[in-house]
Scaffold this active site. Structure first.
Site, PDB file in Angstrom:
ATOM      1  N   ASP A   1      -3.042   6.505  -3.034  1.00  0.00           N
ATOM      2  CA  ASP A   1      -1.910   5.842  -2.317  1.00  0.00           C
ATOM      3  C   ASP A   1      -1.430   4.601  -3.399  1.00  0.00           C
ATOM      4  O   ASP A   1      -1.726   4.568  -4.418  1.00  0.00           O
ATOM      5  CB  ASP A   1      -2.463   5.395  -1.021  1.00  0.00           C
ATOM      6  CG  ASP A   1      -3.147   4.249  -1.178  1.00  0.00           C
ATOM      7  OD1 ASP A   1      -4.064   3.919  -1.756  1.00  0.00           O
ATOM      8  OD2 ASP A   1      -3.056   3.086  -0.032  1.00  0.00           O
TER       9      ASP A   1
ATOM     10  N   THR B   1       1.447  -1.797  16.033  1.00  0.00           N
ATOM     11  CA  THR B   1       2.555  -2.399  15.624  1.00  0.00           C
ATOM     12  C   THR B   1       3.874  -2.126  16.109  1.00  0.00           C
ATOM     13  O   THR B   1       4.895  -2.774  16.167  1.00  0.00           O
ATOM     14  CB  THR B   1       2.766  -2.074  14.131  1.00  0.00           C
ATOM     15  OG1 THR B   1       2.804  -0.600  14.079  1.00  0.00           O
ATOM     16  CG2 THR B   1       1.679  -2.495  13.077  1.00  0.00           C
TER      17      THR B   1
ATOM     18  N   ASP C   1      -1.513   1.449  -3.791  1.00  0.00           N
ATOM     19  CA  ASP C   1      -2.139   0.461  -4.143  1.00  0.00           C
ATOM     20  C   ASP C   1      -3.877   0.916  -4.511  1.00  0.00           C
ATOM     21  O   ASP C   1      -4.470   0.000  -4.781  1.00  0.00           O
ATOM     22  CB  ASP C   1      -2.361  -0.818  -3.162  1.00  0.00           C
ATOM     23  CG  ASP C   1      -2.998  -0.576  -1.950  1.00  0.00           C
ATOM     24  OD1 ASP C   1      -3.183   0.591  -1.581  1.00  0.00           O
ATOM     25  OD2 ASP C   1      -3.480  -1.527  -1.380  1.00  0.00           O
TER      26      ASP C   1
ATOM     27  N   SER D   1       0.975  -1.147   0.078  1.00  0.00           N
ATOM     28  CA  SER D   1      -0.065  -0.085   0.151  1.00  0.00           C
ATOM     29  C   SER D   1       0.869   1.254  -0.028  1.00  0.00           C
ATOM     30  O   SER D   1       1.519   1.598  -0.811  1.00  0.00           O
ATOM     31  CB  SER D   1      -0.809  -0.079   1.346  1.00  0.00           C
ATOM     32  OG  SER D   1      -1.863   1.135   1.048  1.00  0.00           O
TER      33      SER D   1
ATOM     34  N   ARG E   1      -0.108   6.584  20.451  1.00  0.00           N
ATOM     35  CA  ARG E   1      -0.617   7.599  19.620  1.00  0.00           C
ATOM     36  C   ARG E   1      -1.460   8.730  20.336  1.00  0.00           C
ATOM     37  O   ARG E   1      -2.527   8.415  20.976  1.00  0.00           O
ATOM     38  CB  ARG E   1      -1.443   6.894  18.279  1.00  0.00           C
ATOM     39  CG  ARG E   1      -0.410   6.265  17.613  1.00  0.00           C
ATOM     40  CD  ARG E   1      -1.108   5.703  16.261  1.00  0.00           C
ATOM     41  NE  ARG E   1      -0.024   4.600  15.607  1.00  0.00           N
ATOM     42  CZ  ARG E   1       0.745   4.605  15.005  1.00  0.00           C
ATOM     43  NH1 ARG E   1       1.158   6.209  14.770  1.00  0.00           N
ATOM     44  NH2 ARG E   1       1.645   3.965  14.458  1.00  0.00           N
TER      45      ARG E   1
END
Length: 553
Positions: free
Chosen positions: A285, A511, A287, A73, A516
């Site tokens: 983007d 990940t 993909d 992606s 965040r």
């Protein structure tokens, strides 16, 4: 039964033979996440082979065609990845995400045991036929890696169809077409272009005298597969949309200083892009499953129209058509906590639409959207689509077929039907979303500036805080409130109270060991200050590592 046993042992000897050509690096552990597997391409050969095996098992289990897409992606060019596509073109179920991780991480000598474990748990009849569709993006590593997928499929006796270079949404579309026996469309790339473009041309006929200027769009193809496919599609558009294509892959690196993710994060036009003031532009983007729009005003100021603005435009258009058609269908817009507060307020208070908030990740939005007759979902990053229930499609068709239906209602019903046909309901699709947005702007006679002016985004800021272990943070209420560690949410609430029109939330990364932080407020200065204060709270209460977060200004 004895025959099946002999058949299986013959099959497994093929698996052993081929898996030795795709060995797993010892000790490497990878997780199947929302985006499938994604990492440096050099580490993925064994994963691809094993996903070929898994897709074959999934096909036998579901008695349907399964898709495997080789792409990373919006990641840099040296990365690659893979994701599985379920029978209706949707993402694979959570249980099978677990099997993907299990199979990927089995050491070479344990691969057969892991495979047999999945077969036993799912009670898979191995003598059943299997079919797998495979597609890939334009990365240098994708051809070899998709070959490994095909070897995985054939070593378990599955049939495969290699679509070669396609966008991710095109592969999702093919899988759905195949499993609906062509009801959703024709299982070819040309079939995809025909369906979308014919619906687009019918929609555009409802736009009163569009000038060439209004038909023109500047498109940044992220040097990826989307650019290639838009070039192929152009002949189907009958000059109803004139596209100037930049970052088409002829030179320049995939996703490097271009593409939807770059534009969204950096809040500026892509490199190699000359735009005139007020010109309508969009970026795909790598993909082609995400899209964002933007323009620069006369002062050279950059304006982004992200997934929130796209969802607002589409849902407003659909609501107007439902009213004109006299159809009482329940419609909702599905967002995540990252949606700008102004968009949520506008949808709920001005448009009187139902807004649902869910966890980050397209699979969560897709799932909630399925609960309504019409579900519009977009992440702020520009990934999204619209889902129509079978009963909604039937009611629209009945209105079209009804000889006593008045002209206004019939026109609205036909517009709805063509809108359905221009949408790829299987997954977010930049090409399909682009055609829909262009049609809506033309029909409503709106400029990109008028669309942008529907509401004004609240200034916001996103930051990351490094922590020793991201699992100490647990959230509830669609990730908008932290339930642990103790005292964290109270501290965030107290900080938010100091600012006007403010909100902030924190969530662990899926990940990496970072938390965040999202903050918004009435001014950029306040949003930045709030984000910094909340970062400090996270650092102090959730085990921050390294230096304390510094103020932005």
């Amino acid at each position: 039964m004895k025959q099946v046993g002999i058949y299986m042992s013959a099959q497994f000897s093929e698996v052993i033979k081929y898996s030795s050509l795709h060995p797993k690096p010892p000790g490497l552990v990878l997780q199947y996440g929302t985006a499938g597997f994604r990492t440096n391409a050099k580490l993925l050969d064994h994963i691809m082979f094993r996903m070929g095996l898994l897709a074959t098992l999934r096909s036998k289990k579901t008695k349907a065609t399964i898709g495997v897409m080789v792409t990373a992606s919006h990641n840099p060019e040296e990365d690659n990845g893979v994701k599985l596509v379920d029978p209706m073109g949707e993402m694979v179920t959570p249980t099978w995400e677990g099997y993907a991780t299990q199979l990927a991480n089995a050491e070479n000598e344990d691969l057969l045991t892991a495979l047999k474990d999945i077969i036993a748990k799912e009670e898979i009849n191995m003598s059943r036929e299997a079919e797998v569709f495979v597609g890939r993006d334009t990365r240098g590593s994708s051809a070899t890696l998709s070959q490994a997928v095909l070897e995985g499929v054939s070593s378990l006796g599955g049939l495969s169809k290699d679509y070669g270079l396609v966008t991710t949404p095109q592969l999702h579309y093919m899988v759905c077409c195949q499993n609906t026996q062509g009801k959703y469309g024709d299982t070819t790339v040309d079939g995809y272009y025909n369906k979308l473009c014919q619906a687009f041309i019918k929609l555009i006929k409802n736009a009163s005298n569009c000038t060439d200027d209004q038909k023109h769009l500047s498109l940044d193809g992220a040097n990826g597969i989307g650019a290639l496919k838009v070039r192929e599609m152009e002949r189907h558009l009958a000059k109803e949309l004139q596209i100037s294509l930049f970052n088409d892959g002829s030179h320049g690196k995939l996703n490097y200083q271009c593409g939807a993710d770059f534009v969204k994060v950096q809040q500026k036009t892509p490199t190699g892009f000359e735009i005139k003031p007020g010109e309508r532009c969009c970026s795909f983007d790598g993909d082609a499953d995400r899209i964002v729009y933007y323009y620069c005003d006369a002062e050279g100021q950059f304006h982004l129209l992200d997934g929130d603005k796209i969802a607002t435009l589409i849902s407003t258009f659909l609501k107007e058509l439902l009213t004109q058609a006299g159809l009482d269908l329940n419609m909702a817009v599905v967002q995540t906590a990252y949606a700008n507060g102004s968009s949520t307020r506008y949808l709920e208070e001005t448009m009187k639409l139902t807004v649902k908030c869910t966890k980050t990740g397209v699979k969560h939005l897709h799932h909630v959207a399925q609960e309504f007759d019409i579900g519009v979902y977009f992440e702020a990053n520009g990934h999204g689509t619209v889902l129509f229930s079978k009963s909604a499609e039937d009611k629209i068709q009945q209105l079209i077929d009804n000889p006593n239906c008045d002209d206004e209602k019939k026109r609205a019903a036909l517009l709805l039907q063509n809108t359905i046909n221009v949408i790829n309901q299987t997954v977010g699709d930049a090409i399909s979303d682009m055609l829909l947005i262009e049609a809506i702007l033309a029909i409503k006679g709106m400029t990109v500036q008028q669309w942008d002016a529907i509401y004004t985004d609240l200034p916001n800021r996103q930051l990351k805080v490094k922590v020793a272990d991201r699992r100490v943070i647990n959230t509830t209420d669609a990730e908008r409130r932290a339930v642990s560690p103790a005292g964290l949410q109270d501290a965030i609430d107290a900080t938010v109270k100091k600012y006007n029109l403010a909100r902030s939330f924190v969530r662990p990364s899926g990940t990496e060991d970072v938390v965040r932080v999202y903050a918004e407020a009435d001014t950029q200065e306040s949003a930045d200050a709030l984000a910094h204060e909340v970062s400090l709270v996270v650092y102090r209460l959730a085990g921050g590592v390294g230096d304390e977060p510094k103020p932005l200004h």
